[in-house]
Design an enzyme around this catalytic site. Structure first.
Site, short mmCIF file in Angstrom:
data_model
loop_
_atom_site.label_atom_id
_atom_site.label_comp_id
_atom_site.label_asym_id
_atom_site.label_seq_id
_atom_site.Cartn_x
_atom_site.Cartn_y
_atom_site.Cartn_z
N LYS A 1 0.82 -1.21 0.00
CA LYS A 1 0.00 0.00 0.00
C LYS A 1 0.86 1.26 0.00
O LYS A 1 0.59 2.21 -0.74
CB LYS A 1 -0.95 -0.01 1.20
CG LYS A 1 -1.97 1.12 1.22
CD LYS A 1 -3.20 0.76 2.02
CE LYS A 1 -2.95 0.77 3.52
NZ LYS A 1 -3.06 2.13 4.10
N GLY B 1 -4.93 8.26 5.35
CA GLY B 1 -4.01 9.23 5.89
C GLY B 1 -2.82 9.47 4.99
O GLY B 1 -2.29 10.58 4.91
N SER C 1 7.82 9.61 11.69
CA SER C 1 6.65 9.41 10.82
C SER C 1 7.10 9.46 9.37
O SER C 1 7.57 10.50 8.89
CB SER C 1 5.59 10.48 11.07
OG SER C 1 4.59 10.42 10.08
N GLN D 1 5.12 9.36 6.85
CA GLN D 1 4.20 10.21 6.09
C GLN D 1 4.59 11.68 6.20
O GLN D 1 4.58 12.42 5.21
CB GLN D 1 2.77 9.99 6.59
CG GLN D 1 2.21 8.63 6.26
CD GLN D 1 0.79 8.45 6.77
OE1 GLN D 1 0.21 9.34 7.38
NE2 GLN D 1 0.22 7.28 6.54
N ASP E 1 2.47 -0.88 11.80
CA ASP E 1 1.19 -1.35 11.27
C ASP E 1 0.93 -2.82 11.57
O ASP E 1 -0.21 -3.30 11.43
CB ASP E 1 1.11 -1.12 9.76
CG ASP E 1 0.95 0.35 9.41
OD1 ASP E 1 0.44 1.11 10.26
OD2 ASP E 1 1.34 0.75 8.30
N LYS F 1 -4.03 6.27 14.82
CA LYS F 1 -4.23 5.56 13.56
C LYS F 1 -5.72 5.59 13.20
O LYS F 1 -6.46 6.46 13.66
CB LYS F 1 -3.71 4.12 13.69
CG LYS F 1 -2.18 4.03 13.79
CD LYS F 1 -1.52 4.38 12.47
CE LYS F 1 -0.04 4.11 12.46
NZ LYS F 1 0.58 4.39 11.14
N ARG G 1 -7.16 -3.06 10.27
CA ARG G 1 -6.14 -3.95 10.84
C ARG G 1 -6.64 -4.64 12.11
O ARG G 1 -6.24 -5.79 12.38
CB ARG G 1 -4.85 -3.19 11.08
CG ARG G 1 -4.27 -2.63 9.78
CD ARG G 1 -2.80 -2.32 9.85
NE ARG G 1 -2.38 -1.56 8.67
CZ ARG G 1 -2.11 -2.08 7.48
NH1 ARG G 1 -2.20 -3.38 7.29
NH2 ARG G 1 -1.73 -1.31 6.47
#
Length: 413
Positions: free
Chosen positions: A5, A74, A151, A153, A302, A329, A374
């Protein structure tokens, strides 16, 4: 195994930022990635599938995108904030879950770079800034930003803004996080370098203004999705699962290290590649508890819900710490994991930055997923050992549309 992903999001977005046509094989076909695909089309990118199944992305100048719905993704929201800041305008919105997740950690450095931010960004003195957020194209300047929380992201958003900024942009991360962005940017011609940080375990990543060039990108199988099947094997002594073509980027393989420590057999046969790919086999065993924390956390953040299920069927205590990121999350995953474990009869406690699991005692029960994909998948795997009913499975479509079909095959095989 579905495509990774994280890599899928980046392949689409970077392809739209590049000159020429990028061809992607193995792209994940799931709701979250679909949000990124729709977003780049709204911004002027062209996306089509060729006769052999490859996804093609033609880049070019971006236009204002209007209102872009990031859904539950996100990654779409945070990476787009960085990519938009120096290129085009748009207002980003999300579903109820995403609209609760913090965006300030992205908006603060972007504002320092000169980004024009509206909407929720007008209240940046608030403890939490959330979607909707508007971004208008602006002239950016490079900065050096030292992150307090690791992070990938946030790092990616700042680096993408740096590609359109004057001067160098440097991002200092306290511990190394997944490096898909750095690998892909380098492969697409960006000016980027990675340096060690003298006073810790982190890294300093530096970019300067660059025009990305189209590339051929192969998306490996997603280790975060594979983790559920690895745990399924691990909690059944003597069981064996082999998954071919899994991404084994060293910033993502913490789940394999933990399963080894817990006593499972783990065999990795590497194939190589810019994004390393391997065939991975996990053999079940009588598991034992372990400690998970520190620099290991970003490599498996994750996968912690799945590992919590492994801990439920292990002997002894498993302690997870330094994982406060789980609180923000798709759900508060610390609370959701502990509630789920207790619901199936396992002794577990929440901590501010993690949880404790005392293995044994699982008898089954009804688990509330909090709409988190998840959590839903992790406790569905627990259902292979004890009777478990999860409150919903719709959320699973965001990352792994074929999960339930594969689970049914495994249950009856």
């Amino acid at each position: 195994m579905p495509g990774d992903k994280s890599v899928s999001h980046r392949a689409l977005l970077f392809g739209a930022m590049a000159e020429g046509t990028t061809r992607i094989t193995g792209l994940l076909a799931a709701e979250d990635v679909g949000r990124t695909r729709t977003a780049i089309q709204q911004l002027g990118g062209e996306v089509w599938v060729d006769r052999s199944g490859g996804v093609n992305v033609k880049g070019g100048p971006w236009r204002d995108g209007g209102t872009i719905d990031c859904g539950n993704s996100g990654t779409t929201a945070r990476l787009l904030l960085g990519a938009l800041a120096g290129r085009a305008g748009a207002t980003l919105i999300g579903d109820a879950s995403l609209s609760r997740r913090p965006m300030r950690r992205v908006l603060d450095p972007l504002a320092r770079m000169g980004a024009r931010i509206g909407g929720a960004g007008d209240e940046r003195d608030a403890a939490r800034v959330t979607l909707p957020v508007s971004v208008d194209r602006a002239a950016l300047r490079g900065i050096e930003w030292r992150a307090e929380v690791a992070s990938a992201q946030v790092k990616s958003a700042i680096l993408l803004a740096g590609l359109a900024a004057e001067g160098e942009t440097a991002y200092l991360e306290p511990v190394a996080t997944r490096d898909h962005t750095e690998r892909m940017l380098r492969g697409m011609g960006a000016s980027i370098r990675v340096e060690p940080v003298e006073d810790g375990e982190g890294r300093r990543i530096v970019v300067s203004a660059s025009q990305l060039q189209a590339a051929e990108i192969t998306v490996p199988g997603d280790i975060s999705s594979a983790a559920f099947w690895f745990v399924a094997a691990a909690i059944h002594p003597g069981a064996r699962v082999t998954i071919e073509g899994v991404g084994v980027n060293p910033t993502r393989t913490g789940v394999l290290d933990v399963l080894r420590r817990m006593g499972a057999g783990v065999i990795v046969v590497e194939r190589g590649g810019i994004e390393p790919i391997a065939d991975v086999t996990v053999v079940g065993a009588e598991l034992r508890g372990t400690a998970i924390g520190g620099a290991e956390i970003p490599t498996l953040i994750d996968e912690l819900p799945a590992l919590a299920v492994a801990a439920a069927f292990a002997q002894g205590e498993t302690v997870v710490q330094d994982a406060a990121e789980l609180r923000v999350k798709e759900s508060d995953r610390i609370a959701a994991v502990v509630a789920g474990l207790r619901a199936i009869g396992v002794d577990a406690d929440a901590r501010p930055d993690g949880f404790v699991v005392r293995g044994g005692g699982a008898v089954g029960g009804h688990v509330i997923t909090e709409g988190d994909h998840r959590i839903a998948m992790a406790f569905s795997i627990a259902g292979l050992r004890v009777p478990v009913v999860v409150s919903e499975t719709e959320s699973i479509r965001t990352s792994y549309p074929g999960f339930l079909e594969r689970l049914a095959q495994l249950s009856t095989g």
